[in-house]
Design a protein around this motif. Structure first.
Motif, PDB file in Angstrom:
ATOM      1  N   GLN A   1      -3.953 -12.823  20.807  1.00  6.20           N
ATOM      2  CA  GLN A   1      -4.596 -11.901  21.468  1.00  6.20           C
ATOM      3  C   GLN A   1      -4.759 -10.857  22.126  1.00  6.20           C
ATOM      4  OE1 GLN A   1      -7.177 -14.520  23.646  1.00  6.20           O
ATOM      5  NE2 GLN A   1      -5.987 -16.382  22.587  1.00  6.20           N
TER       6      GLN A   1
ATOM      7  N   ARG B   1       1.116  -9.929   7.051  1.00  7.51           N
ATOM      8  CA  ARG B   1      -0.030  -8.958   7.256  1.00  7.51           C
ATOM      9  C   ARG B   1      -1.125  -9.518   5.961  1.00  7.51           C
ATOM     10  NH1 ARG B   1      -0.956  -3.614  10.147  1.00  7.51           N
ATOM     11  NH2 ARG B   1      -2.648  -2.497   9.076  1.00  7.51           N
ATOM     12  N   GLY B   2      -2.013  -8.946   6.749  1.00 11.61           N
ATOM     13  CA  GLY B   2      -3.250  -9.546   5.395  1.00 11.61           C
ATOM     14  C   GLY B   2      -3.006 -10.898   5.691  1.00 11.61           C
ATOM     15  N   GLN B   3      -3.579 -11.821   6.227  1.00 13.96           N
ATOM     16  CA  GLN B   3      -2.911 -13.687   6.442  1.00 13.96           C
ATOM     17  C   GLN B   3      -4.117 -13.541   7.808  1.00 13.96           C
ATOM     18  OE1 GLN B   3      -1.143 -15.681   4.663  1.00 13.96           O
ATOM     19  NE2 GLN B   3       1.160 -14.602   4.498  1.00 13.96           N
ATOM     20  N   LEU B   4      -4.897 -14.338   7.319  1.00 14.60           N
ATOM     21  CA  LEU B   4      -6.039 -14.165   8.636  1.00 14.60           C
ATOM     22  C   LEU B   4      -6.141 -15.828   8.778  1.00 14.60           C
ATOM     23  CD1 LEU B   4      -8.834 -13.300   9.907  1.00 14.60           C
ATOM     24  CD2 LEU B   4      -9.918 -15.171   7.930  1.00 14.60           C
ATOM     25  N   ALA B   5      -5.626 -15.150  10.744  1.00 13.60           N
ATOM     26  CA  ALA B   5      -5.517 -16.778  11.705  1.00 13.60           C
ATOM     27  C   ALA B   5      -7.009 -17.025  11.208  1.00 13.60           C
ATOM     28  CB  ALA B   5      -4.294 -16.380  12.192  1.00 13.60           C
ATOM     29  N   ALA B   6      -6.959 -18.289  12.047  1.00 14.37           N
ATOM     30  CA  ALA B   6      -7.914 -18.855  13.107  1.00 14.37           C
ATOM     31  C   ALA B   6      -7.729 -18.602  13.995  1.00 14.37           C
ATOM     32  CB  ALA B   6      -7.967 -20.368  13.057  1.00 14.37           C
ATOM     33  N   PRO B   7      -8.571 -18.197  14.774  1.00 11.57           N
ATOM     34  CA  PRO B   7      -9.663 -17.536  16.558  1.00 11.57           C
ATOM     35  C   PRO B   7      -7.856 -18.110  17.111  1.00 11.57           C
ATOM     36  CG  PRO B   7     -11.116 -18.319  15.399  1.00 11.57           C
ATOM     37  CD  PRO B   7     -10.491 -18.338  14.231  1.00 11.57           C
ATOM     38  N   SER B   8      -7.617 -19.156  17.193  1.00 12.01           N
ATOM     39  CA  SER B   8      -6.804 -19.977  17.803  1.00 12.01           C
ATOM     40  C   SER B   8      -5.165 -19.542  18.211  1.00 12.01           C
ATOM     41  CB  SER B   8      -6.840 -21.697  17.730  1.00 12.01           C
ATOM     42  OG  SER B   8      -7.068 -21.913  16.658  1.00 12.01           O
ATOM     43  N   ALA B   9      -5.311 -19.369  16.367  1.00 15.33           N
ATOM     44  CA  ALA B   9      -3.350 -19.045  16.115  1.00 15.33           C
ATOM     45  C   ALA B   9      -3.601 -17.469  16.119  1.00 15.33           C
ATOM     46  CB  ALA B   9      -3.343 -19.613  14.654  1.00 15.33           C
ATOM     47  N   GLN B  10      -4.426 -16.528  16.070  1.00 17.28           N
ATOM     48  CA  GLN B  10      -4.245 -15.465  16.607  1.00 17.28           C
ATOM     49  C   GLN B  10      -3.795 -14.487  17.778  1.00 17.28           C
ATOM     50  OE1 GLN B  10      -7.895 -12.421  15.562  1.00 17.28           O
ATOM     51  NE2 GLN B  10      -8.144 -14.504  14.226  1.00 17.28           N
TER      52      GLN B  10
ATOM     53  N   MET C   1       1.039  -1.710   0.398  1.00 19.71           N
ATOM     54  CA  MET C   1       0.053  -0.372   0.171  1.00 19.71           C
ATOM     55  C   MET C   1       1.056   1.510   0.337  1.00 19.71           C
ATOM     56  SD  MET C   1      -3.740  -0.873   1.978  1.00 19.71           S
ATOM     57  CE  MET C   1      -3.392  -0.016   3.069  1.00 19.71           C
TER      58      MET C   1
ATOM     59  N   ALA D   1       5.690  -7.778   6.926  1.00 22.99           N
ATOM     60  CA  ALA D   1       4.875  -7.089   6.019  1.00 22.99           C
ATOM     61  C   ALA D   1       4.276  -7.953   4.907  1.00 22.99           C
ATOM     62  CB  ALA D   1       5.796  -6.486   4.984  1.00 22.99           C
ATOM     63  N   ALA D   2       4.920  -9.561   5.013  1.00 22.43           N
ATOM     64  CA  ALA D   2       4.424 -10.917   4.075  1.00 22.43           C
ATOM     65  C   ALA D   2       3.099 -10.965   5.374  1.00 22.43           C
ATOM     66  CB  ALA D   2       4.880 -11.333   3.906  1.00 22.43           C
TER      67      ALA D   2
ATOM     68  N   SER E   1      -3.148   0.252  -3.508  1.00 21.93           N
ATOM     69  CA  SER E   1      -1.961  -0.845  -3.761  1.00 21.93           C
ATOM     70  C   SER E   1      -1.744  -1.224  -5.042  1.00 21.93           C
ATOM     71  CB  SER E   1      -3.452  -1.975  -3.332  1.00 21.93           C
ATOM     72  OG  SER E   1      -4.390  -2.070  -4.648  1.00 21.93           O
TER      73      SER E   1
END
Lengths: 199, 341
Positions: free
Chosen positions: A199, A188-197, A1, A185-186, A9
């Protein structure tokens, strides 16, 4: 960005042409001024990395050697994006002051894409730093070590790339932090499962 | 066949003219946001932007489905969780360190649950897409399962510890939270959704196959009975150890992760449930080029996977070119196979 232009972008696309690989600086944004921003960015890359703009396609770039130089061109793109568009961009010199060794590190072109790194510091620490910076530069530019000389590395294309080398030299001083920044940077923007976030 | 017919037939494991390209989670990217001027976080909260961004899956990428619910947080926002909406290049998240519930009696679905702006946004976006695209393309909604809601509302660690310490209490919590899943699911079906993705993050890294059986199998069977649309269960990670159970739920499909080999997954589920997936996100779609994407698409097609698509919500910085390659590869593979046959 792009922090300098409405967070649009911008991407660097690999392309194949009849004359070899090229890179296309592209945005999907159609907001007013976006195209001009892309053209400015391409021109900046051409200046600070000595890439050639393909005739009739200002946003398409290539290296004069015809090689892809994937990692180096990616770094060049990222560095160009960081520069404010209103400033004048200049290629970086082949010499830099290294705070860690309190000495200047210089890169000399020996021809055929071979570069020699040296330091004006005479301590053992300065010498170790010079070797480390050589390793960092080799990593960032995908350069090969040359057997017949200490701190000597080369581009596999066999051509000199002074501007690109000067640009990479700045980051080679702290290659770990550069790679870490790249990894973050890479991620960022990858969605992790709640258990892998985190917190 | 239209895209919608193709997806719906594959979800029923009926004959199709070619394998549908399906996106049960999200294919939103920053490039697509720029293309249609619908950036995050607004595209998660404004129905027109949400619909516009979702439609690109069909109009730009050539997928056979559209999915307007990009994130996994709409319900949790409506339930009162604290949110971090982030910027254009990152996913909105729930602040799970600040849980809103501790005990089963804390679980209350607010009376305005379905009219909360973040829920209404989804329902309105589905209506817009239905109006705009009629029966051309399959519209997939999303309603989060109770296990995921448990993580969001109780916090991951407290919820997992509760499941170890007090199975009865955990089951009671799941039973109460599932009403949120049902309410939102029914509302989306009424708004025009053809199918619903049901993410329930009993993921392979934290929850075993036996745990799935103990806590979720019966509950998922009940959800499949109560929600009158094709349901696509989504669980990330290694899930081969629970695929046999998942195949018994009565759900239409399972959206599976690239950590599971297509051939192994197919041999477990057989023709009991459709599989959707499983193109790898972080390595293939995000970091590699179209050639690798094609290889993975072919691996799924050769294993007989019913609907092909990314394994999960794709990284926001994925290139459009890689995403377009999925539908191109599917079409080419079928062309080659119809010629050779």
């Amino acid at each position: 960005m792009d922090p300098h232009f409405h967070d649009i972008s911008i991407a660097l696309y690999r392309q194949e042409s009849e004359t070899g690989p090229t890179l296309l600086v592209h945005t999907y944004s159609s907001i007013e001024g976006a195209q001009q921003r892309i053209e400015t960015l391409s021109a900046t890359m051409a200046t600070i990395g000595a890439m050639q703009q393909v005739e009739g396609a200002a946003c398409q770039l290539r290296f004069s050697c015809g090689a892809r130089h994937q990692l180096a061109s990616r770094r060049l793109f990222l560095e160009a994006c960081k520069l404010p568009p209103e400033g004048t961009s200049q290629p970086r010199p082949l010499s830099i002051f290294d705070k860690k060794s309190s000495a200047n590190v210089t890169v000399s072109s020996l021809g055929n894409g071979v570069y020699q790194l040296s330091t004006d510091g005479d301590s053992e620490a300065a010498s170790r730093r010079c070797s480390a910076i050589t390793g960092g530069l080799a990593k960032l530019g995908e350069m090969e070590s040359v057997e017949d000389g200490e701190n000597r590395i080369a581009f596999s294309c066999g051509h000199a790339h002074d501007e690109l080398t000067g640009l990479l030299l700045v980051r080679a001083l702290n290659v770990r932090s550069t790679l870490r920044e790249q990894e973050m940077a890479a991620a960022r923007g990858q969605l992790a499962a709640p258990s892998a976030q985190k917190q | 066949m239209t895209s919608r017919q193709r997806v719906m037939a594959a979800l029923r494991r009926e004959a199709v003219d070619r394998t549908p390209v399906c996106n049960p989670t999200s294919v939103a990217t920053v490039e697509l946001m720029d293309l249609v001027r619908a950036p995050f976080p607004d595209a998660n909260r404004n129905p027109e932007m949400m619909a516009r961004l979702a439609a690109t899956s069909y109009t730009e990428l050539g997928f056979d489905s559209v999915m307007p619910v990009f994130s996994i947080i709409q319900e949790s926002s409506a339930l009162g969780c604290k949110m971090q909406w982030e910027q254009k290049d990152n996913w909105p998240t729930v602040r799970m360190r600040e849980p809103i519930w501790v005990e089963p009696d804390d679980i209350k679905i607010p009376p305005d649950f379905l009219t909360h702006p973040d829920m209404k946004c989804v329902l309105d976006a589905i209506k817009i897409l239905r109006k705009e695209y009629g029966n051309e393309v399959a519209i997939i909604g999303k309603t989060m399962g109770p296990w995921t809601l448990g993580y969001h509302c109780f916090g991951v660690e407290p919820f997992l510890l509760m499941s170890l310490d007090d199975p009865g209490k955990t089951k009671l919590c799941l039973d109460r939270m599932k009403e949120a899943t049902v309410q939102f699911g029914l509302a989306q079906i009424e708004a025009g959704a053809d199918a619903l993705t049901l993410p329930d993050h009993a993921t392979g890294d934290l929850v075993s196959g036996e745990y799935y059986k103990r806590y979720l199998l019966d509950l998922h069977i009940e959800l499949a009975e109560r929600l009158p649309a094709a349901l696509i269960l989504h669980i990330c990670g290694k899930t081969l150890d629970r695929m046999d159970y998942i195949a018994q739920t009565g759900m239409a499909a399972f959206h599976y992760d690239s950590k599971n080999l297509p051939s192994e997954a197919m041999s477990i589920v057989g023709n009991r449930i459709s599989l959707v997936g499983n193109i790898n996100n972080p390595e293939t779609l995000f970091s590699k080029g179209p050639e690798t994407v094609r290889e993975e698409v072919y691996r799924n097609l050769e294993s007989g996977v019913h609907l092909v698509g990314p394994e999960c919500a794709i990284p926001l910085q994925t290139s459009i070119e890689n995403l377009k390659e999925i539908s191109r590869s599917v079409k080419d593979w079928h062309k080659d196979h119809s010629t050779s046959n």
